[in-house]
Design a protein around this motif. Structure first.
Motif, PDB file in Angstrom:
ATOM      1  N   LYS A 251      45.111  12.018  14.433  1.00 37.59           N
ATOM      2  CA  LYS A 251      45.688  11.060  13.500  1.00 37.59           C
ATOM      3  C   LYS A 251      44.616  10.416  12.633  1.00 37.59           C
ATOM      4  N   MET A 252      45.036  10.007  11.449  1.00 38.29           N
ATOM      5  CA  MET A 252      44.135   9.200  10.616  1.00 38.29           C
ATOM      6  C   MET A 252      44.192   7.776  11.144  1.00 38.29           C
TER       7      MET A 252
ATOM      8  N   ASP B 202      50.491   6.972  10.726  1.00 39.91           N
ATOM      9  CA  ASP B 202      51.478   7.997  11.036  1.00 39.91           C
ATOM     10  C   ASP B 202      52.682   7.796  10.135  1.00 39.91           C
ATOM     11  N   LYS B 203      53.152   8.879   9.523  1.00 38.87           N
ATOM     12  CA  LYS B 203      54.253   8.793   8.566  1.00 38.87           C
ATOM     13  C   LYS B 203      55.532   8.276   9.232  1.00 38.87           C
ATOM     14  N   GLU B 204      55.819   8.741  10.418  1.00 37.81           N
ATOM     15  CA  GLU B 204      57.067   8.374  11.090  1.00 37.81           C
ATOM     16  C   GLU B 204      56.973   7.077  11.893  1.00 37.81           C
ATOM     17  N   TYR B 205      55.805   6.815  12.457  1.00 42.05           N
ATOM     18  CA  TYR B 205      55.682   5.652  13.328  1.00 42.05           C
ATOM     19  C   TYR B 205      54.275   5.079  13.256  1.00 42.05           C
ATOM     20  N   PRO B 206      53.984   4.306  12.201  1.00 39.43           N
ATOM     21  CA  PRO B 206      52.644   3.709  12.111  1.00 39.43           C
ATOM     22  C   PRO B 206      52.452   2.650  13.208  1.00 39.43           C
ATOM     23  N   ILE B 207      51.244   2.569  13.722  1.00 43.27           N
ATOM     24  CA  ILE B 207      50.952   1.641  14.812  1.00 43.27           C
ATOM     25  C   ILE B 207      49.806   0.743  14.391  1.00 43.27           C
TER      26      ILE B 207
END
Length: 165
Positions: A157-158, A120-125
């Protein structure tokens, strides 16, 4: 009094058959799960689904044995299904999450216990897939925090599966 005795005997027979079918189904699901190396979580959920279906069948048969009027039963079931249909129609996200959960559970390359990164561009987990619930996916991060993501968002999501060496 004789009518009730017959109904009681029929009820006992149906319950015994239900218990036998439940045991047989559990063994078959366990053997198939072991043969195809399914995760224990999948086997448990499949067992629960089969038991729910068997309980619904048992309830229907018991209602027929005890003389519940079929037209009244049909009216009750159609009313319940109508209410559920309206509720689901009003909440597309519920249907979307349930459908997404089924797809993730049966057909997604990520399985419970796998390490993953959600790109996720804003909040990778980053973390480990801890559980797949009906509406949410639970990811346990490296610092032992639990993150819940709606199933339909997870599907959009990817996701990168991390290789464990």
């Amino acid at each position: 009094m004789e009518i009730y005795e017959i109904q009681i005997i029929e009820t006992i027979i149906v319950i015994v058959v239900f218990l036998i079918l439940k045991l047989i189904a559990k063994r078959i699901i366990g053997k198939v799960g072991a043969r195809f190396k399914y995760q224990s979580g999948r086997i448990k959920i499949t067992n629960k689904i089969v038991v729910v279906l068997l309980v619904m069948l048992l309830t229907t048969i018991l209602m027929l044995i005890w003389g519940v009027n079929q037209s009244e039963l049909f009216m009750f079931l159609s009313s319940v299904l109508t209410i559920l249909g309206v509720a689901f129609f009003a909440q597309w996200s519920i249907i979307s999450n349930i459908t997404s959960t089924l797809i993730i559970f049966f057909n997604h390359p990520i399985k419970i216990g796998d390490s993953l990164t959600i790109m996720d561009k804003e909040y990778p987990i980053e973390g480990r897939l801890s559980d797949i619930g009906i509406f949410f996916i639970i990811i346990k991060t490296k610092d032992n925090k639990k993150i819940t993501i709606p199933s339909n968002v997870f599907m959009q999501k990817m996701v990168k599966k991390e290789d464990v060496d």
